[in-house]
Design a protein around this motif. Structure first.
Motif, mmCIF file in Angstrom:
data_model
loop_
_atom_site.group_PDB
_atom_site.id
_atom_site.type_symbol
_atom_site.label_atom_id
_atom_site.label_comp_id
_atom_site.label_asym_id
_atom_site.label_seq_id
_atom_site.Cartn_x
_atom_site.Cartn_y
_atom_site.Cartn_z
ATOM 1 N N THR A 1 60.885 51.203 -13.633
ATOM 2 C CA THR A 1 59.523 51.334 -14.047
ATOM 3 C C THR A 1 59.903 52.291 -15.414
ATOM 4 O OG1 THR A 1 58.171 50.697 -12.426
ATOM 5 C CG2 THR A 1 57.121 51.674 -14.275
ATOM 6 N N THR A 2 60.429 53.504 -15.204
ATOM 7 C CA THR A 2 60.881 54.442 -16.191
ATOM 8 C C THR A 2 61.752 53.844 -17.301
ATOM 9 O OG1 THR A 2 62.120 55.597 -14.702
ATOM 10 C CG2 THR A 2 60.014 56.491 -15.272
ATOM 11 N N LYS B 1 55.712 45.663 -14.397
ATOM 12 C CA LYS B 1 56.605 46.945 -14.688
ATOM 13 C C LYS B 1 56.204 46.941 -16.507
ATOM 14 C CE LYS B 1 59.500 47.410 -10.979
ATOM 15 N NZ LYS B 1 60.939 47.093 -10.392
ATOM 16 N N GLU B 2 56.633 45.470 -17.121
ATOM 17 C CA GLU B 2 56.392 45.560 -18.621
ATOM 18 C C GLU B 2 54.750 46.113 -18.930
ATOM 19 O OE1 GLU B 2 56.829 42.539 -22.379
ATOM 20 O OE2 GLU B 2 57.244 41.886 -20.311
ATOM 21 N N ALA C 1 59.894 50.427 -24.037
ATOM 22 C CA ALA C 1 58.467 50.353 -24.802
ATOM 23 C C ALA C 1 58.316 51.450 -25.903
ATOM 24 C CB ALA C 1 57.402 50.337 -23.702
ATOM 25 N N ALA D 1 54.699 49.708 -18.558
ATOM 26 C CA ALA D 1 55.317 50.538 -19.532
ATOM 27 C C ALA D 1 54.624 50.478 -20.929
ATOM 28 C CB ALA D 1 56.903 49.662 -19.550
ATOM 29 N N ALA E 1 61.857 50.645 -18.262
ATOM 30 C CA ALA E 1 60.937 49.737 -19.022
ATOM 31 C C ALA E 1 60.045 50.759 -20.024
ATOM 32 C CB ALA E 1 60.028 48.814 -18.227
ATOM 33 N N ILE E 2 59.687 51.753 -19.635
ATOM 34 C CA ILE E 2 59.086 52.691 -20.640
ATOM 35 C C ILE E 2 59.954 53.076 -21.689
ATOM 36 C CG2 ILE E 2 57.654 55.148 -20.747
ATOM 37 C CD1 ILE E 2 56.954 54.733 -17.847
#
Length: 258
Positions: free
Chosen positions: A102-103, A78-79, A109, A82, A105-106
């Protein structure tokens, strides 16, 4: 093993087998029997399982793991996703972020990109209250939160108030998290209300990107979100099966791997 990871692993075992017992968990994770019982009691208090004599069984209602536990799953993948997603964002953009690990993690980022602080910054439109809270302290990121009713397991706002706000905005790019991604069935989620919000967010974007780790490739969940006509881009990690990715390309998707 840290407690958060252990609780997550217990829930994974329950999802697979339907039941666990203390002795097996002690042997698997190396924690004491007393600690293991406290772990099970803690999860039972959150109504994530039902305690039995000597162990626990899955809750009588099929559940999706709360986001605070799912965030520990496939964290490296996931990183990577991201970082690749954040690289698609330029200063001044309006970015849509649905809920999900996941979002989330985005969002982290994006917050870590110092270059976005120069000039106009960016605007993030999200229906996820955890993402909004995560970005709220960043002066270079304007955060727009949709209204709606909160889904306690995913921290996502759903319902007609979300759709009302989304109808009034335009997004440069939207990153949509899903529970399943299949070349034939398209993007799917466990909850039909989340699917409706994800669909509208994608429709309001010039470019809509499905973001999902490779474990969900080939999986079909309950509620349909859309196919390549809605999501021209699929972003996943490099662990995805090559044949599966080829099927997505044949179905009209642009496939990006991180």
């Amino acid at each position: 093993m840290k407690r958060a990871a252990r609780l997550n692993a217990i829930l994974d075992l329950l999802a697979e087998d339907g039941e666990v017992n203390v002795d097996e968990l002690v042997e698997r994770f190396g924690a004491s029997a007393a600690t293991t019982r406290r772990d099970l009691d803690s999860l039972a208090e959150q109504r994530l399982l039902t305690r039995t004599h000597g162990g626990a069984v899955a809750h009588s209602v099929a559940y999706e793991l709360p986001i605070r536990y799912k965030s520990h799953q496939r964290a490296h993948e996931k990183e990577s996703i991201a970082l690749a997603a954040a690289a698609l964002v330029a200063p001044g953009m309006v970015v849509g972020l649905s809920g999900g690990t996941t979002t989330t993690a985005i969002a982290a980022a994006l917050a870590a990109r110092d270059d976005l602080a120069a000039g106009p910054g960016i605007t993030v439109v999200t229906n996820a209250v955890n993402i909004a809270a995560q970005l709220a302290t960043r002066p270079d990121i304007k955060v727009v939160v949709t209204g709606g009713v909160i889904h306690s397991r995913s921290y996502e706002l759903v319902g007609p108030f979300v759709e009302q706000l989304l109808r009034g905005v335009r997004l440069d790019i939207a990153f949509i998290g899903v529970n399943g991604m299949d070349a034939a069935a398209g993007a799917t989620t466990q909850d039909e209300r989340e699917a409706a919000v994800n669909r509208m967010m994608a429709e309001r974007a010039r470019r809509a990107v499905v973001v999902t780790d490779s474990s969900k490739i080939g999986t079909v969940a309950f509620a349909a979100v859309g196919g390549s006509e809605l999501f021209p881009v699929l972003l996943t990690d490099d662990g995805a099966d090559a044949a599966a990715l080829a099927a997505f390309r044949d179905a009209g998707y642009e496939v990006l791997t991180a």
